[in-house]
Design an enzyme around this catalytic site. Structure first.
Site, PDB file in Angstrom:
ATOM      1  N   ASP A   1      14.150 -32.150 -43.936  1.00  0.00           N
ATOM      2  CA  ASP A   1      14.284 -32.280 -45.318  1.00  0.00           C
ATOM      3  C   ASP A   1      13.969 -30.949 -46.022  1.00  0.00           C
ATOM      4  OD1 ASP A   1      15.056 -34.699 -45.481  1.00  0.00           O
ATOM      5  OD2 ASP A   1      12.960 -35.674 -45.601  1.00  0.00           O
ATOM      6  N   GLY A   2      12.785 -30.061 -45.486  1.00  0.00           N
ATOM      7  CA  GLY A   2      12.402 -28.950 -46.130  1.00  0.00           C
ATOM      8  C   GLY A   2      13.593 -28.111 -46.245  1.00  0.00           C
TER       9      GLY A   2
ATOM     10  N   THR B   1       8.476 -40.572 -51.222  1.00  0.00           N
ATOM     11  CA  THR B   1       8.038 -40.851 -49.629  1.00  0.00           C
ATOM     12  C   THR B   1       7.388 -39.384 -48.898  1.00  0.00           C
ATOM     13  OG1 THR B   1      10.429 -40.252 -49.104  1.00  0.00           O
ATOM     14  CG2 THR B   1       9.773 -42.507 -49.185  1.00  0.00           C
ATOM     15  N   ALA B   2       7.396 -38.526 -49.898  1.00  0.00           N
ATOM     16  CA  ALA B   2       6.684 -37.260 -49.448  1.00  0.00           C
ATOM     17  C   ALA B   2       5.132 -37.082 -49.746  1.00  0.00           C
ATOM     18  CB  ALA B   2       7.700 -36.112 -50.165  1.00  0.00           C
ATOM     19  N   TYR B   3       4.898 -36.019 -50.573  1.00  0.00           N
ATOM     20  CA  TYR B   3       3.639 -35.547 -50.804  1.00  0.00           C
ATOM     21  C   TYR B   3       2.757 -36.843 -51.448  1.00  0.00           C
ATOM     22  CZ  TYR B   3      -0.354 -32.296 -51.532  1.00  0.00           C
ATOM     23  OH  TYR B   3      -1.340 -31.403 -51.328  1.00  0.00           O
TER      24      TYR B   3
ATOM     25  N   LYS C   1       3.069 -39.929 -51.183  1.00  0.00           N
ATOM     26  CA  LYS C   1       2.988 -41.119 -50.296  1.00  0.00           C
ATOM     27  C   LYS C   1       1.532 -40.903 -49.429  1.00  0.00           C
ATOM     28  CE  LYS C   1       4.335 -44.243 -46.531  1.00  0.00           C
ATOM     29  NZ  LYS C   1       2.981 -43.977 -45.722  1.00  0.00           N
ATOM     30  N   SER C   2       1.511 -39.630 -49.084  1.00  0.00           N
ATOM     31  CA  SER C   2       0.296 -39.155 -48.508  1.00  0.00           C
ATOM     32  C   SER C   2      -1.058 -39.238 -49.450  1.00  0.00           C
ATOM     33  CB  SER C   2       0.343 -37.733 -48.049  1.00  0.00           C
ATOM     34  OG  SER C   2       1.230 -37.531 -47.190  1.00  0.00           O
TER      35      SER C   2
END
Length: 250
Positions: free
Chosen positions: A32-33, A146-148, A150-151
């Site tokens: 993804d990055g 769903t990235a940062y 979600k964290s």
């Protein structure tokens, strides 16, 4: 049909015309990055370019195909047997006393301060919502849920839903200081403005990349009409990806 390659890739045979400047399709090899890097590289061509994610790692929401499926992908494109999903980007403007900077984010824009507590006045649709006190705030479109996000305990949002989300970094809550302490999901027409009492030591990142901007006084964000287009399998389902990523390998 013109194509470009992006990522760590060698010795691939793609039977289209190579054009790394203004392609019709960008093949992104990585995770993804890498895909985020490809999108930002071709941000001026988003009206016409489509992205194909070839996953060479372990996990990817934007990479729908495995490396050993490359021939299958090419065949799908030749036969026009694929689906194109378009997702709205986040549009932001950073302001200081002297200048402004605008851009797009696929996943998020994060405003944090690792040195001391930030005091941020949060406005929604030009009306004051709260005065946030804590480490920072993150604004994301559904593609970034769903990235940062979600964290930080934010909500997972189906990317076909048009919305934006505001999520907190380490809010302070005690008998004197109160924050919402919850992710806030807003409708597609909503506008978020963040205004700062102090602007020293503020760290700004867009899609995980540091953005140099001095003396920040205000951030404005909204869901953009600009979209990014992904070539995907006909049977791809978002929540199958969520399940494989966070619950089960099956």
């Amino acid at each position: 049909m013109k194509y470009a390659l992006f990522g760590n890739v060698k010795d691939v045979n793609i039977p289209f015309e190579r054009d790394d400047v203004a392609p019709d399709i960008v093949f992104s090899f990585g995770g993804d990055g890498t895909m985020l890097g490809a999108i930002h590289k071709y941000k001026n061509y988003l009206d016409t370019v489509k992205f194909v994610g070839i996953n060479t790692g372990r996990l990817g929401f934007f990479t729908d195909f495995k490396i050993d499926e490359l021939d299958k992908v090419i065949s799908m494109i030749k036969k026009d047997e694929y689906r194109v999903n378009s997702y709205n980007l986040l549009e932001y403007t950073l302001k200081s006393k002297d200048y402004e900077l605008s851009g797009y984010a696929v996943n998020d824009i994060a405003i944090t301060n690792p040195i001391h507590t930030q005091i941020i006045d949060v406005y929604i649709n030009e009306k004051h919502f709260e005065t946030f006190r804590g480490t920072g705030l993150l604004i994301s479109p559904p593609t970034g849920s769903t990235a940062y996000n979600k964290s930080l305990g934010g909500s997972i949002i189906d990317p076909h839903i048009k919305a934006i989300q505001l999520t907190e970094f380490a809010p302070i809550n005690n008998r004197v200081i109160r924050n919402l302490s919850s992710p806030l999901v807003l409708s597609e027409k909503s506008k978020i403005a963040l205004k700062f009492e102090e602007n020293e030591n503020i760290f700004i990142s867009v899609d995980g990349k540091f953005l140099a901007f001095n003396h920040l006084t205000e951030v404005n964000a909204k869901l953009s009409d600009t979209t990014v287009k992904f070539i995907e399998k006909m049977d791809t389902k978002f929540f199958d990806k969520v399940r494989r990523a966070f619950i089960s390998k099956d």
